[in-house]
Design an enzyme around this catalytic site. Structure first.
Site, PDB file in Angstrom:
ATOM      1  N   GLU A 130       2.366   1.552  -3.351  1.00 21.80           N
ATOM      2  CA  GLU A 130       1.390   2.081  -4.317  1.00 21.80           C
ATOM      3  C   GLU A 130       1.365   3.618  -4.253  1.00 21.80           C
ATOM      4  O   GLU A 130       1.332   4.297  -5.275  1.00 21.80           O
ATOM      5  CB  GLU A 130       0.000   1.504  -4.002  1.00 21.80           C
ATOM      6  CG  GLU A 130      -1.143   2.116  -4.789  1.00 21.80           C
ATOM      7  CD  GLU A 130      -2.325   2.520  -3.908  1.00 21.80           C
ATOM      8  OE1 GLU A 130      -2.750   3.694  -3.983  1.00 21.80           O
ATOM      9  OE2 GLU A 130      -2.819   1.671  -3.140  1.00 21.80           O
ATOM     10  N   HIS A 131       1.419   4.176  -3.025  1.00 24.97           N
ATOM     11  CA  HIS A 131       1.447   5.636  -2.898  1.00 24.97           C
ATOM     12  C   HIS A 131       2.774   6.211  -3.414  1.00 24.97           C
ATOM     13  O   HIS A 131       2.793   7.253  -4.059  1.00 24.97           O
ATOM     14  CB  HIS A 131       1.295   6.039  -1.427  1.00 24.97           C
ATOM     15  CG  HIS A 131      -0.117   6.016  -0.933  1.00 24.97           C
ATOM     16  ND1 HIS A 131      -0.771   7.149  -0.498  1.00 24.97           N
ATOM     17  CD2 HIS A 131      -1.015   5.008  -0.800  1.00 24.97           C
ATOM     18  CE1 HIS A 131      -2.000   6.832  -0.118  1.00 24.97           C
ATOM     19  NE2 HIS A 131      -2.171   5.539  -0.282  1.00 24.97           N
ATOM     20  N   GLU A 154      -4.372   7.213   6.998  1.00 27.03           N
ATOM     21  CA  GLU A 154      -5.461   6.571   6.250  1.00 27.03           C
ATOM     22  C   GLU A 154      -5.871   5.277   6.942  1.00 27.03           C
ATOM     23  O   GLU A 154      -7.056   4.991   7.122  1.00 27.03           O
ATOM     24  CB  GLU A 154      -4.992   6.264   4.810  1.00 27.03           C
ATOM     25  CG  GLU A 154      -6.062   5.600   3.970  1.00 27.03           C
ATOM     26  CD  GLU A 154      -5.564   5.066   2.627  1.00 27.03           C
ATOM     27  OE1 GLU A 154      -6.299   4.274   2.008  1.00 27.03           O
ATOM     28  OE2 GLU A 154      -4.455   5.414   2.192  1.00 27.03           O
ATOM     29  N   HIS A 165       0.836  -1.207   0.000  1.00 27.23           N
ATOM     30  CA  HIS A 165       0.000   0.000   0.000  1.00 27.23           C
ATOM     31  C   HIS A 165       0.873   1.260   0.000  1.00 27.23           C
ATOM     32  O   HIS A 165       0.637   2.207  -0.761  1.00 27.23           O
ATOM     33  CB  HIS A 165      -0.905  -0.054   1.248  1.00 27.23           C
ATOM     34  CG  HIS A 165      -1.909   1.056   1.319  1.00 27.23           C
ATOM     35  ND1 HIS A 165      -2.580   1.350   2.484  1.00 27.23           N
ATOM     36  CD2 HIS A 165      -2.354   1.941   0.394  1.00 27.23           C
ATOM     37  CE1 HIS A 165      -3.398   2.373   2.259  1.00 27.23           C
ATOM     38  NE2 HIS A 165      -3.278   2.744   0.999  1.00 27.23           N
TER      39      HIS A 165
END
Length: 1025
Positions: A105-106, A203, A102
């Site tokens: 991905e950012h 998040e 994750h």
């Protein structure tokens, strides 16, 4: 963005073929025909064609290829749809919960070799006319999709995406901003305490504040304990700070390789061009490797297991003493067996969907809980699928009873099977879903094939839905007990099942905070004085990098001149049926008819307004005419694509203090079922059932539970709605219908021991709403079907004529507007005008059980047709991209934030934000920035591109003509707005910032939803709820 298991995301709760859309236009040689010319074995730009298959049901031709040198897999779906899509996905199988896929991905989206500027992803949002741009991290793959209707734009975005995933910079600074870092609370002051910061860190803290999400995560981790599914791929907040920059780079090197990639393209652009660009810009630079990312099968348990987890109590739950969840989850077969997956997802719907299903009857009707558990039904998002069944909102003492009911119900299904009519209703639903045209069909396909293809299933097989339907019918014919045998095998005799319960713990949030504090202290204690200095220096460096104006000139961009100057016209005819105005719009709808009716609320007594959303949600679910609610549900599934009623508050396009209020009836059906659909509506108008208190209680509990669960996802929407409440009359009604006021009201209703008063209220509302005297209709259908539809609509109007009564409006200030601006004498819309409305300023704080805030400030400005409206639209986009994104997300660490214009209000917002009052001052600084005029023509052009990509986003045939029907916004008004957008100048933007947003000028409302807040509590200007 982190994508959780599909079961949670899709409230439909069954693998839906979300909106299959059909050809918009016919070309002389269609994209489908061109693709059908390819031959297996043919070589194209380093790829070899493996298979070419026509899929007529979905109006497409599938071409499967593989890359010769690296083995990369490729699927192209050629279809006459100009909304072209590209997606690349990698199998990402983490073995810990640091959130490495994750955070990666950012971080890959923060700059690459060819595009080394910071954050090319967010910058491209403003340099393109994309209809979709995002990235998703699932449990076992990471996907990067975009779509656009412009060919040049497609090449630009493809270039940026390829460079991002294959050649990212992965700078340490970006890892710290996006992932996690230790930093002084105020980075400019080394004496402030050290805290954890980072976009993904916040998040995931936000995601884990949501009980449904926590439960789904635990369930997956515990049902598949032996490999990648036992960890949190999005990142567990307390494990994220264990990830190092080095580990991140290592994960990229092993997983983001063409040999571990699957490419998907969709639409009417030529395939060769895509292959050539992908080969030249990326694949030619790699050799084949063995990525070794396969997920082994989960070893089967020889006996069932039980487990228990805790969560935070929900202050908004209907009954504080009933907040337990219990669910039984079964491990099923491999998802790459397409027919088995199809059968099990169908079986799952038969078992749990709608009031006729066995589990609904056994678990929901006795009101043991408020609704099914957050994870329910078939989930095909992991290598081996699962099926879950359970309840939320139940009392602890009912746990054993529920376990018993679940096993009893399974026995009952094995004994009795399913009624044939229910199976037909489901197959009918699939037929409608394949015919219905959505605007994001490419994206729907990409998501639909992602999981199976990720584990080397055949994506083409998945697209041939009708073959699965035929095979299913055949299997039932050959063995009438086909489904019962499946139930016996997968549920009754399956020892790999997990029973997981969850209960609230008053100290949950406290324990989480304490664990985070301990983690923080352990990190801090290990620091030397030099480390602390370095943290302070790096914090200043990051702040400096975030504050610098970025040079984005390396990125490709469309120009404003690439935008179409005019909009295509949507012709509509206005006539009448039984004295009710009707708008007819001819569209290529594939044999479906779409019906809508807008019914005014003007005659409804004020004290009943709060009940309208409840009325809308139950009116189609309690039975009507000769049908009880189960039979009604069955008929709707067999004969329609769904029937629903929703509240509408439509601000006027010329006056801020005028609005239309009503409810909208919507339904669709295959043309052969038109008489049936209208008959169902007639029964709802003429003889709806309201007297079944037991049924009403089930619907009320489900509705209250759903509202309470939705706040952690949509907190910013609730904050914006509340902030606008006292600024316009429409804003006030929106808060009543869809804001925190409605959430609290439904909680109160759910707590009532006697619903008698509600049962007496519903028929009173029905009298006012379902009244042909204040109603208008709209029909979208194909030209061949219009005459037939008009005749059926006429008959329907005669059938419901007895409900027609002339009732006095509650308010005297009614203004009439013609439905057709060219014809003043024709039918009209009746708006409410409150010209003596006094807006007032108010700041409201809602204390919530979340560790993050949702912050909003709204300012009263101008309506749609005012010349400044377009300027404020551009200003909102530009402030978001050029100022607020940097302040709220990059520096502040919130998951998102920005400004938007709509309904006469200019609204600032933030999403999953660690700050509250600080964010409000960032909003103010944004206004100062705009007033100072420190932005360039390039900034303005980018904001225009971004606004136009929303204005010109594709509209489905079912929705054409709707803005005119609902809001009275004609093509001509849209074209005027378009020309105003094109004309916005630097001076205009400074002017509107000064005249509407300046401190002395503005009338604003503020709202914050978030955890306990001392600063706000001490400030008397806030109202604390």
């Amino acid at each position: 963005m982190f994508r959780q298991t599909t079961a949670v995301l899709q409230k439909l709760r069954y693998r839906s073929f979300n909106g299959r859309q059909h050809s918009w236009k016919l070309k002389s040689t269609s994209a489908r025909e061109r693709a059908a010319q390819y031959q297996p074995g043919q070589k194209i730009h380093g790829f070899t064609v493996r298979e070419v298959v026509a899929v007529p049901d979905l109006f497409l031709t599938a071409v499967k290829l593989s890359h010769d040198k690296t083995g990369a897999q490729y699927l192209h779906a050629a279809r006459d749809d100009s909304n072209n899509l590209f997606s690349v996905q990698f199998r990402t199988t983490p073995m810990d919960s640091t959130g490495v896929p994750h955070i990666l991905e950012h971080t890959v989206l923060c700059g690459s070799e060819k595009y080394p500027c910071r954050d090319p992803f967010f910058k491209m949002l403003n340099r393109s006319l994309s209809t979709f741009m995002n990235a998703f991290t699932a449990s076992d793959y990471t996907m990067y999709p975009f779509s656009t209707q412009n060919g040049k734009d497609f090449q630009n975005l493809l270039s940026v995406y390829l460079d991002a995933v294959f050649f990212p910079c992965l700078r340490e600074q970006d890892f710290k901003q996006e992932g996690w870092r230790l930093e002084n609370e105020d980075p400019t002051d080394p004496n402030t305490p050290l805290v954890f910061k980072g976009v993904v860190f916040n998040e995931m803290k936000g995601a884990f504040s949501d009980n449904e999400r926590v439960y789904a995560q635990h369930l997956q981790n515990k049902l598949y304990p032996d490999h990648t599914y036992s960890v949190v791929s999005g990142g567990e907040p307390l494990a994220i700070p264990d990830l190092t920059w080095e580990q991140l780079r290592q994960f990229h090197a092993t997983h983001y390789h063409p040999s571990n990639a699957r490419f998907f393209t969709y639409g009417d652009l030529p395939l060769e061009q895509h292959l050539k660009q992908i080969e030249e810009e990326a694949l030619s630079k790699f050799e084949r490797i063995d990525p070794n990312t396969e997920v082994p099968p989960q070893p089967h348990w020889s006996s069932p297991r039980e487990d228990h987890v805790t969560c935070s109590p929900d202050a908004l739950a209907p009954d504080p003493s009933r907040q337990n969840t219990l669910c039984v989850s079964y491990l099923l077969g491999d998802i790459t067996d397409t027919f088995e997956g199809f059968t099990l997802s169908l079986l799952s719907s038969l078992m749990i969907s709608g009031p006729n299903s066995p589990f609904y009857k056994a678990l929901i009707e006795p009101k043991i809980g408020t609704d099914f558990s957050s994870v329910v039904g078939y989930d095909g998002s992991t290598k081996e699928a699962s099926f879950s069944i359970g309840l939320q909102g139940m009392a602890e003492e009912d746990i054993e009873r529920v376990k018993h009911i679940i096993s009893q119900t399974i026995d009952g299904i094995i004994e009795n099977g399913f009624e044939e009519e229910r199976i037909e209703a489901l197959l009918h639903k699939i037929e409608i879903q394949m015919k219905h045209q959505s605007t994001n069909f490419g994206l729907a396909l990409a998501s639909y094939i992602a999981s199976s293809w990720n584990h080397d299933g055949d994506p083409v097989e998945l697209l041939q839905i009708n073959e699965s339907v035929a095979q299913f019918r055949q299997a039932l014919k050959e063995n009438p007990r086909f489904l019962q045998d499946k139930v016996r095998h997968h549920f009754k005799e399956n020892t790999h099942r997990l029973t997981l319960s969850m209960s609230p713990d008053e100290a949950y949030m406290e324990k989480q905070a304490k664990a985070e504090e301990e983690k923080l202290q352990r990190k801090i204690q290990a620091l030397s004085d030099r480390d602390r200095e370095e943290i302070y220096e790096k914090g200043l460096e990051l702040l400096d990098a975030q504050s610098k104006t970025q040079d984005a000139s390396c990125l490709p961009a469309l120009k404003v001149s690439d935008i179409e100057p005019t909009i295509p016209v949507t012709p509509v005819q206005i006539s009448a049926a039984g004295g009710v105005p009707v708008q007819y719009c001819e569209q290529p709808t594939n044999g479906l008819v779409y019906f809508r009716a807008m019914c005014s609320l003007n005659t409804l007594p004020e004290e009943l307004r709060l009940y309208v959303p409840l009325f809308c949600s139950v009116i189609t679910k309690m039975g009507c005419g000769a049908l009880d609610y189960k039979q009604q549900s069955q008929q709707m599934e067999l004969r329609t694509g769904g029937m629903s009623v929703s509240t509408q508050v439509i601000p006027d396009s010329t006056q801020l203090d005028m609005y239309e209020q009503g409810v909208l009836l919507s339904s669709s059906c295959l043309d052969r079922n038109l008489p049936h659909m209208f008959e169902l509506w007639s029964d709802i108008f003429n003889s709806p059932h309201f007297d079944d208190e037991e049924r009403l209680r089930v619907l009320v509990m489900m509705s209250a539970q759903e509202l309470a669960n939705g706040i952690s996802y949509s907190g910013h929407m609730y904050a914006m709605t509340r902030a606008g409440r006292h600024l316009t009359p429409a804003g006030d009604l929106q808060e009543t219908f869809g804001g925190m006021e409605q959430v609290k009201f439904m909680k109160r209703i759910a707590e009532m021991s006697d619903l008698g008063q509600v049962i007496r209220t519903l028929p009173r509302i029905k009298k006012h709403l379902l009244n042909p005297d204040n109603m208008r209709c709209a029909v979208n259908a194909s030209p061949q079907k219009m005459a037939d539809t008009a005749a059926q609509l006429d008959r329907f109007m005669k059938d419901v004529a007895e409900n027609r009564k002339e009732r006095k409006p509650v308010r005297t200030n009614i203004i009439e507007r013609p439905l057709d601006p060219q014809d003043d004498s024709g039918p009209s819309r009746k708006l409410i005008s409150e010209l003596n409305f006094h807006p007032c300023q108010m700041k409201t704080f809602f204390q919530m059980p979340f560790p993050v805030n949702f912050v909003s400030e709204s300012i009263r400005t101008v309506p749609f047709s005012h010349e400044d409206y377009a300027r404020l639209c551009i200003l909102a986009r530009m402030m978001t991209a050029k100022f607020l994104h940097g302040e709220i997300r990059e520096k502040g660490g919130a998951y998102g934030g920005g400004a938007r214009m709509g309904g006469g209000l200019f609204s600032f917002y933030s999403y999953r934000d660690p700050n509250s009052v600080q964010t409000l001052s960032a909003f103010r600084r944004g206004v100062d920035w705009a007033k100072s005029g420190q932005f360039t023509q390039q900034d303005i052009d980018e904001a225009k591109l971004s606004v136009f990509s929303a204005v010109d986003s594709p509209v489905a045939p079912s929705d054409k003509g709707m803005s005119r029907f609902l809001s009275g916004v004609t093509d001509e008004m849209k074209q005027n707005h378009r020309e105003r957008l094109f004309a916005v100048t630097h001076r205009n933007l400074v002017q509107v910032a000064e005249s509407y947003l300046g401190v002395g000028q503005r009338t604003c409302g503020v709202a914050v939803l978030g955890p306990e807040n001392e600063t706000i509590k001490k400030d008397p200007s806030w109202i604390v709820k």
